[in-house]
Scaffold this motif. Structure first.
Motif, PDB file in Angstrom:
ATOM      1  N   CYS A  61      56.663 -14.910 -15.392  1.00 12.14           N
ATOM      2  CA  CYS A  61      55.465 -14.984 -14.560  1.00 12.14           C
ATOM      3  C   CYS A  61      54.658 -13.716 -14.756  1.00 12.14           C
ATOM      4  CB  CYS A  61      55.832 -15.184 -13.089  1.00 12.14           C
ATOM      5  SG  CYS A  61      56.694 -13.780 -12.345  1.00 12.14           S
ATOM      6  N   GLU A 112      52.475 -18.153   1.245  1.00 13.15           N
ATOM      7  CA  GLU A 112      53.778 -18.211   0.591  1.00 13.15           C
ATOM      8  C   GLU A 112      54.788 -19.034   1.375  1.00 13.15           C
ATOM      9  OE1 GLU A 112      56.635 -17.155  -2.425  1.00 13.15           O
ATOM     10  OE2 GLU A 112      54.448 -17.013  -2.346  1.00 13.15           O
ATOM     11  N   ARG A 132      53.532  -9.675  -5.982  1.00 17.25           N
ATOM     12  CA  ARG A 132      53.183 -10.350  -4.718  1.00 17.25           C
ATOM     13  C   ARG A 132      54.405 -11.050  -4.123  1.00 17.25           C
ATOM     14  NH1 ARG A 132      51.892 -15.510  -3.445  1.00 17.25           N
ATOM     15  NH2 ARG A 132      50.458 -15.861  -1.690  1.00 17.25           N
ATOM     16  N   GLN A 133      55.145 -11.775  -4.945  1.00 15.73           N
ATOM     17  CA  GLN A 133      56.311 -12.506  -4.449  1.00 15.73           C
ATOM     18  C   GLN A 133      57.368 -11.558  -3.898  1.00 15.73           C
ATOM     19  OE1 GLN A 133      57.388 -14.746  -7.938  1.00 15.73           O
ATOM     20  NE2 GLN A 133      56.077 -16.482  -7.412  1.00 15.73           N
ATOM     21  N   GLU A 134      57.605 -10.463  -4.607  1.00 17.97           N
ATOM     22  CA  GLU A 134      58.629  -9.519  -4.156  1.00 17.97           C
ATOM     23  C   GLU A 134      58.205  -8.825  -2.862  1.00 17.97           C
ATOM     24  OE1 GLU A 134      61.584  -9.258  -5.192  1.00 17.97           O
ATOM     25  OE2 GLU A 134      61.416 -10.514  -6.960  1.00 17.97           O
ATOM     26  N   THR A 150      51.845 -11.548 -10.063  1.00 13.95           N
ATOM     27  CA  THR A 150      52.481 -12.617  -9.290  1.00 13.95           C
ATOM     28  C   THR A 150      53.868 -12.190  -8.834  1.00 13.95           C
ATOM     29  OG1 THR A 150      51.278 -14.316 -10.513  1.00 13.95           O
ATOM     30  CG2 THR A 150      53.279 -15.007  -9.363  1.00 13.95           C
ATOM     31  N   CYS A 151      54.617 -11.570  -9.734  1.00 19.08           N
ATOM     32  CA  CYS A 151      55.950 -11.078  -9.378  1.00 19.08           C
ATOM     33  C   CYS A 151      55.862 -10.033  -8.275  1.00 19.08           C
ATOM     34  CB  CYS A 151      56.624 -10.491 -10.613  1.00 19.08           C
ATOM     35  SG  CYS A 151      58.292  -9.866 -10.326  1.00 19.08           S
ATOM     36  N   ARG A 187      58.766 -11.399  -0.104  1.00 16.84           N
ATOM     37  CA  ARG A 187      60.200 -11.589   0.143  1.00 16.84           C
ATOM     38  C   ARG A 187      60.767 -10.423   0.938  1.00 16.84           C
ATOM     39  NH1 ARG A 187      61.839 -13.411  -5.992  1.00 16.84           N
ATOM     40  NH2 ARG A 187      61.002 -15.542  -5.916  1.00 16.84           N
TER      41      ARG A 187
END
Length: 283
Positions: free
Chosen positions: A223, A270, A230-232, A227-228, A235
């Motif tokens: 990815c 998310e 933002r996701q991390e 994006t990574c 989370r």
């Protein structure tokens, strides 16, 4: 995909000549003239090949390689632990003695692979769809045996031109230093989620071009870097909401958001709920 290597051994007594080289990571290939077959059930896998080439495969796909002993499989998913694959080596000589409806046409199989640069892929067709549907229902301990059995069917169908295959999706090649630097960027990013991180800033810190960093990161982790990140961040924010009494404004700051509203909008996108609703549900 950090599963321990599996030393080569006969996949099952009913399939002599088919060897399990690894479940997720590759053990040494058995001796002999071997064809490699990889079944990727989840995640994404990259096969590094001689000459600076690399082939990638997505989930629910099958890859055949003519130089298995020189290949190095590795995960390229953002969540490497979520990559599930079974790697097999087929000894041409021993499998040739298997009782099949008709002998395997190795000349046809080798010509098929040669025409596709040494790698051929099967994905999103009826045969692979049925294979992975059955595979998902089997206990983990039986999946390698099932794949070993299906390899014989696969080779028979390819001998009779009963399946269509495409050239494997080739990936850009990055040397070991570029890969190491990109992984360092990834690790730094995860340990500094609360800081203002930008691609130009990370590129400058690690002395790598932004273009190379973005392309290598995407290939390694499946990815884009942003994006990574933002996701991390989200989370980590969700973890803080579940496990600490910190105010939502403080959680937003700790995961790199400048305001509660920005954090809330990203969090809702998310997880489908606001941070306060998420915390109530978690409690």
């Amino acid at each position: 995909m950090e599963n321990p290597p599996v030393q080569p051994n006969s996949a099952c007594d009913r399939c002599p000549g088919v060897w399990v080289c690894g479940r997720g990571s590759c053990g040494p290939a058995p001796p002999g003239d071997c064809l490699g077959v990889a079944f990727c059930r989840e995640g994404r896998l990259q096969i590094d090949l001689p000459g600076g080439r690399a082939a990638q495969m997505g989930e629910k796909s099958v890859l055949l390689m003519d130089r298995w002993g020189e290949a190095t499989p590795r995960p390229v998913s953002a969540d490497a632990a979520g990559t599930a694959c079974i790697l097999l080596a087929v000894d041409r000589r021993r499998v040739a003695d298997r009782p099949l409806p008709a002998p395997l046409d190795w000349a046809a199989i080798d010509a098929l692979l040669e025409a596709r640069g040494g790698c051929a892929a099967l994905e999103r067709d009826g045969w692979t769809a049925a294979l992975f549907q059955v595979l998902s229902r089997l206990p983990a301990g039986e999946q390698a045996d099932y794949c070993a059995f299906k390899v014989l069917e696969l080779l028979y169908l390819l001998s009779r031109q009963g399946l269509s295959v495409s050239a494997a999706p080739w990936a850009a090649y990055y040397d070991s230093r570029q890969i190491q630097v990109t992984r360092q960027v990834h690790d730094y990013m995860l340990s500094h989620l609360g800081e203002h991180l930008t691609i130009p800033g990370l590129s400058s810190r690690f002395h790598v071009s932004s273009t190379l960093l973005k392309s290598c990161f995407r290939q390694l982790y499946g990815c884009p870097l942003h994006t990574c990140l933002r996701q991390e961040r989200l989370r980590r924010g969700a973890e803080l909401l579940r496990t600490t009494p910190l105010p939502i404004a403080e959680v937003a700051v700790q995961v790199g958001y400048g305001s509660v509203s920005q954090f809330g909008a990203a969090f809702r996108q998310e997880f489908g709920v606001s941070p306060s609703q998420y915390r109530k549900q978690a409690n």
